[in-house]
Scaffold this active site. Structure first.
Site, PDB file in Angstrom:
ATOM      1  N   LYS A  17     -90.931-144.777 -47.101  1.00 39.18           N
ATOM      2  CA  LYS A  17     -90.554-143.476 -47.664  1.00 39.18           C
ATOM      3  C   LYS A  17     -91.344-143.158 -48.927  1.00 39.18           C
ATOM      4  O   LYS A  17     -90.788-142.688 -49.926  1.00 39.18           O
ATOM      5  CB  LYS A  17     -89.062-143.412 -47.956  1.00 39.18           C
ATOM      6  N   LYS A  75     -77.501-136.703 -42.717  1.00 39.00           N
ATOM      7  CA  LYS A  75     -78.873-137.159 -42.566  1.00 39.00           C
ATOM      8  C   LYS A  75     -79.424-137.610 -43.923  1.00 39.00           C
ATOM      9  O   LYS A  75     -78.970-137.169 -44.966  1.00 39.00           O
ATOM     10  CB  LYS A  75     -79.748-136.044 -41.984  1.00 39.00           C
ATOM     11  N   ASP A  76     -80.430-138.481 -43.866  1.00 39.78           N
ATOM     12  CA  ASP A  76     -81.032-139.002 -45.083  1.00 39.78           C
ATOM     13  C   ASP A  76     -81.545-137.869 -45.963  1.00 39.78           C
ATOM     14  O   ASP A  76     -82.056-136.868 -45.477  1.00 39.78           O
ATOM     15  CB  ASP A  76     -82.193-139.931 -44.739  1.00 39.78           C
ATOM     16  N   ARG A  77     -81.430-138.078 -47.266  1.00 44.48           N
ATOM     17  CA  ARG A  77     -81.942-137.071 -48.195  1.00 44.48           C
ATOM     18  C   ARG A  77     -83.456-137.172 -48.341  1.00 44.48           C
ATOM     19  O   ARG A  77     -84.157-136.170 -48.164  1.00 44.48           O
ATOM     20  CB  ARG A  77     -81.285-137.220 -49.572  1.00 44.48           C
TER      21      ARG A  77
END
Length: 337
Positions: A17, A75-77
Site C-alpha cells: 500500500k 472497505k479499506d480506507r
C-alpha cells in the site's frame, strides 16, 4: 498474537500500500439490480476514503438523513475501492452522478432496485494488489503463490479487525469487566466483535499447531465458504470427508456466544478446552447476548492471477468470499509493511 503459518512462512518483505492504487478492491454484488424501485443504487469509486465517510458524504450531498444511505460492507480506507451504496428515494428521481462527486469519490453508475442494500448483501470482493520491491526472487514467489491458491490459507481475521496496535481486545475485556463503558453502539459492537474474532483466531491457530487444521476430526461441523451454510453432525450424509478433500466444503470453528457448541466429540472437547482458557472472553460474549455461530477455517483465493512487472514488483489479483481478509492470504506470501 503471533499467528502460525501453513506454507513455511513468508518469503521476505515487500512494500504494501505504498499508494492507494496498489490495493484495489471491487465489490461483487452477486445479482443485477432490478432497474426500478424506490431505492437508488450507486456504484461508487473511492480513493483513500472509508465506506462510512463516503456514505455520510452522499447523504449530505443529497440533503437527506444519513441513515437513508446504506452499503453492504466496510472497505479499506487506504485503497481504491468500488462498492455499491443504496439511497432510499421513494417517488424521487435518481441524482446526477456529478452532483455527488467530491475529493476521492465519484459515482460510476446509477440505477434503481426494489430493495435496499443491507450489511452482507454482497457475495464477495475482488482484489488487485501490487506488492513493491520484494527482497526475494519473483520465481520463488510464483511457486509459493501457486501453493497458496491450491491449498488455501487459514481464514484468520485480519489485524484491521483489532484496531490500532491491536488494542480492541483489551478494551473489550475492560468492557466485560465493567471497567469501561460507552454509549456508542458502533464502538461497543466493534469491541465485542474483536474479542470474538480473537478467540476464533486462537482456535484456528491451535488446530494449525496440532496439524489438524486441514484434516477432519471426529465431530466436525462442515461449512461452505461462499454462502456460510453449515453441515451439522446430525445432518451429515456420509461423504463429507470426500467432499472436503475435493475442496467443496471446509471445516469450521466457533464464533462464540450463548448456547451449546454445534460440534461434538473430539472437536467439541478441543473447542471447550480452549474456551475455558479464555473464559473472560466467552463469558463476556455470552453476557452481551451473542449466539453460537461458525466460520470456515480455510479460505481459498479464486480466479487468481500472478505477474511480475518490469520493475520486479508483484501484481496479484484474486477473489474472496465476503467477510474474509486479503491480508490473511498475503501474509503467507510475504511480510507486508
Amino acid at each position: 498474537m503471533d499467528l502460525p503459518y501453513v506454507h513455511g512462512g513468508p518469503l521476505g518483505r515487500v512494500n504494501f500500500k505504498s499508494e492507494p492504487e496498489d490495493f484495489v478492491v471491487e465489490e461483487q454484488l452477486g445479482f443485477e439490480p432490478s432497474g426500478d424501485g424506490e431505492h437508488c443504487l450507486l456504484w461508487v469509486e473511492k480513493r483513500d476514503l472509508d465506506s462510512n465517510a463516503a456514505s455520510a458524504r452522499i447523504a449530505d450531498a443529497l440533503g437527506i438523513r444519513r441513515r437513508l444511505v446504506s452499503h453492504c460492507g466496510l472497505k479499506d480506507r487506504h485503497a481504491v475501492t468500488r462498492q455499491w451504496f443504496s439511497v432510499h428515494l421513494p417517488g424521487q428521481d435518481s441524482p446526477d452522478p456529478d452532483a455527488l462527486a467530491s475529493d476521492g469519490l465519484r459515482v460510476l453508475r446509477v440505477t434503481r432496485n426494489t430493495r435496499k442494500l443491507r450489511r452482507g448483501t454482497h457475495i464477495g470482493n475482488r482484489f488487485s494488489i501490487r506488492l513493491r520491491q520484494p527482497n526475494f526472487e519473483p520465481c520463488l514467489a510464483a511457486q509459493h503463490w501457486e501453493r497458496i491458491t491450491k491449498q488455501g490459507v487459514p481464514n484468520f481475521f485480519g489485524p484491521q479487525r483489532f484496531g490500532h496496535e491491536g488494542k480492541n481486545v483489551d478494551k473489550a475485556l475492560a468492557l466485560f469487566r465493567g471497567a469501561f463503558q460507552t454509549r456508542d453502539r458502533l464502538l461497543r459492537g466493534l469491541l465485542i466483535s474483536s474479542a470474538r474474532s480473537h478467540l476464533f483466531n486462537v482456535i484456528v491457530a491451535e488446530r494449525i499447531i496440532r496439524d489438524v487444521w486441514d484434516r477432519p476430526l471426529n465431530g466436525e461441523v462442515f461449512g461452505i465458504a461462499s454462502n456460510r451454510s453449515l453441515i451439522l453432525p446430525e445432518r451429515k450424509r456420509g461423504d463429507e470427508c470426500e467432499r472436503f478433500a475435493q475442496g467443496l466444503i471446509e471445516l469450521t470453528a466457533p464464533l462464540w456466544g450463548e448456547g451449546d457448541l454445534q460440534s461434538i466429540n473430539d472437536v467439541q472437547l478441543l473447542e471447550q478446552k480452549l474456551a475455558r482458557a479464555h473464559s473472560e472472553i466467552t463469558q463476556g460474549l455470552e453476557a452481551f447476548g451473542l449466539r453460537q455461530e461458525r466460520r470456515v477455517l480455510r479460505v481459498r483465493p479464486e480466479d487468481s492471477t500472478f505477474a511480475v512487472t518490469d520493475d520486479d514488483d508483484l501484481e496479484i489479483s484474486f477473489r474472496l468470499p465476503k467477510g474474509t481478509y486479503a491480508t490473511a492470504v498475503l501474509r503467507e506470501l510475504a511480510e507486508i509493511g
